[in-house]
Design a protein around this motif. Structure first.
Motif, PDB file in Angstrom:
ATOM      1  N   CYS A  20       0.802  -1.217   0.108  1.00 26.72           N
ATOM      2  CA  CYS A  20      -0.052   0.086   0.049  1.00 26.72           C
ATOM      3  C   CYS A  20       0.847   1.242   0.006  1.00 26.72           C
ATOM      4  O   CYS A  20       2.100   1.334   0.785  1.00 26.72           O
ATOM      5  CB  CYS A  20      -0.972   0.067   1.286  1.00 26.72           C
ATOM      6  N   GLU A  22       0.595   5.500   0.242  1.00 22.33           N
ATOM      7  CA  GLU A  22      -0.212   6.874   0.320  1.00 22.33           C
ATOM      8  C   GLU A  22       0.124   7.821  -0.556  1.00 22.33           C
ATOM      9  O   GLU A  22       1.551   8.304  -0.522  1.00 22.33           O
ATOM     10  CB  GLU A  22      -0.133   7.265   1.945  1.00 22.33           C
ATOM     11  N   ALA A  24      -0.355  11.828  -0.735  1.00 24.46           N
ATOM     12  CA  ALA A  24      -1.034  13.053  -0.049  1.00 24.46           C
ATOM     13  C   ALA A  24      -1.129  14.179  -1.238  1.00 24.46           C
ATOM     14  O   ALA A  24      -0.314  14.347  -2.104  1.00 24.46           O
ATOM     15  CB  ALA A  24       0.016  13.684   0.903  1.00 24.46           C
ATOM     16  N   ARG A 121      -9.251   8.922  -0.388  1.00 26.32           N
ATOM     17  CA  ARG A 121      -9.117   9.586   1.113  1.00 26.32           C
ATOM     18  C   ARG A 121      -9.267  11.079   1.065  1.00 26.32           C
ATOM     19  O   ARG A 121      -9.270  11.687   0.032  1.00 26.32           O
ATOM     20  CB  ARG A 121      -7.566   9.451   1.673  1.00 26.32           C
ATOM     21  N   CYS A 125      -5.188   9.732  -1.547  1.00 28.17           N
ATOM     22  CA  CYS A 125      -5.599   8.490  -1.950  1.00 28.17           C
ATOM     23  C   CYS A 125      -4.391   7.553  -1.599  1.00 28.17           C
ATOM     24  O   CYS A 125      -3.472   8.035  -1.363  1.00 28.17           O
ATOM     25  CB  CYS A 125      -5.865   8.452  -3.632  1.00 28.17           C
ATOM     26  N   ASN A 126      -5.051   6.523  -1.717  1.00 26.83           N
ATOM     27  CA  ASN A 126      -3.896   5.149  -1.414  1.00 26.83           C
ATOM     28  C   ASN A 126      -4.111   4.342  -2.858  1.00 26.83           C
ATOM     29  O   ASN A 126      -5.164   4.313  -3.308  1.00 26.83           O
ATOM     30  CB  ASN A 126      -4.368   4.245  -0.251  1.00 26.83           C
ATOM     31  N   GLU A 128      -3.553   0.417  -3.585  1.00 21.11           N
ATOM     32  CA  GLU A 128      -3.247  -1.043  -2.938  1.00 21.11           C
ATOM     33  C   GLU A 128      -2.900  -2.046  -4.059  1.00 21.11           C
ATOM     34  O   GLU A 128      -3.712  -2.021  -5.149  1.00 21.11           O
ATOM     35  CB  GLU A 128      -4.410  -1.408  -2.180  1.00 21.11           C
ATOM     36  N   GLN A 153       6.176   2.111  -3.857  1.00 25.52           N
ATOM     37  CA  GLN A 153       6.256   3.493  -3.299  1.00 25.52           C
ATOM     38  C   GLN A 153       6.900   4.441  -4.142  1.00 25.52           C
ATOM     39  O   GLN A 153       6.871   5.791  -4.254  1.00 25.52           O
ATOM     40  CB  GLN A 153       7.333   3.196  -2.024  1.00 25.52           C
ATOM     41  N   GLU A 160       2.667  11.391  -7.575  1.00 29.80           N
ATOM     42  CA  GLU A 160       2.325  12.559  -6.822  1.00 29.80           C
ATOM     43  C   GLU A 160       2.977  13.768  -7.715  1.00 29.80           C
ATOM     44  O   GLU A 160       2.359  14.798  -7.721  1.00 29.80           O
ATOM     45  CB  GLU A 160       2.974  12.575  -5.601  1.00 29.80           C
TER      46      GLU A 160
END
Length: 174
Positions: A20, A22, A24, A121, A125-126, A128, A153, A160
């Motif tokens: 997973c 994240e 931002a 989120r 968002c995430n 997965e 990652q 991002e």
């Protein structure tokens, strides 16, 4: 050790894992188009130099991509060019999820199936990435967890950055 159910059905035990990441400040609707582009994985996954269409239309179930040039934790020092052919099994843009399988390759992944999902989120968002595969000769499950987890990652960071410089389109225009 195989379970009674696996032995009765002739199935081999499978490794299962989940990674997973994240993101931002990047909305799910901004990130999904990057992942939905099934033939564009090389734009995001580290050390993957080649991702070419083999058959079908990107984003349509049944399409196949050829991926090559990535390093794995097992052969990171070798000069082997790893490659796989991956088939898109399903895709649901509304739920922002897709699944695929590895149908050929030289990395020893048998019965590999994976699903990738973007989860909204409030602050971003995430992503997965769930996977299962028969145990891979010369590997331990931690090798696969590291390979997919660290790759995800890097993908998340690159996505991002792309969103922050306006590569993605905010379809809500808010």
């Amino acid at each position: 050790m195989e379970s009674a159910k696996e032995m009765a059905h002739g199935q081999k035990p499978k490794w299962e894992g989940k990674a997973c990441a994240e993101l931002a400040g990047a909305k799910a609707e901004q990130v999904w188009p990057f992942l939905e582009d099934f033939f564009g994985l090389n734009k995001w996954f580290p050390t993957l130099h080649t991702c070419l269409p083999v058959e079908g239309v990107s984003g349509q179930p049944g399409c196949v991509r050829y991926c090559a040039g990535f390093k794995t934790p097992v052969n990171s020092g070798d000069d082997i060019i790893n490659w796989t052919k991956q088939k898109l099994l399903s895709i649901d843009p509304t739920e922002m999820t897709f699944s695929y399988s590895i149908i050929d390759g030289n990395v020893g992944f048998n019965s590999y199936v994976s699903s990738v999902r973007v989860v909204p989120r409030e602050d971003g968002c995430n992503i997965e990435w769930c996977y299962e595969v028969e145990p891979v000769e010369g590997w331990v499950l931690e090798n696969l967890d590291t390979f997919i987890g660290s790759g995800l990652q890097v993908m998340a960071k690159r996505m991002e950055e792309a969103v922050s410089v306006g590569v993605a389109t905010d379809i809500s225009n808010n």
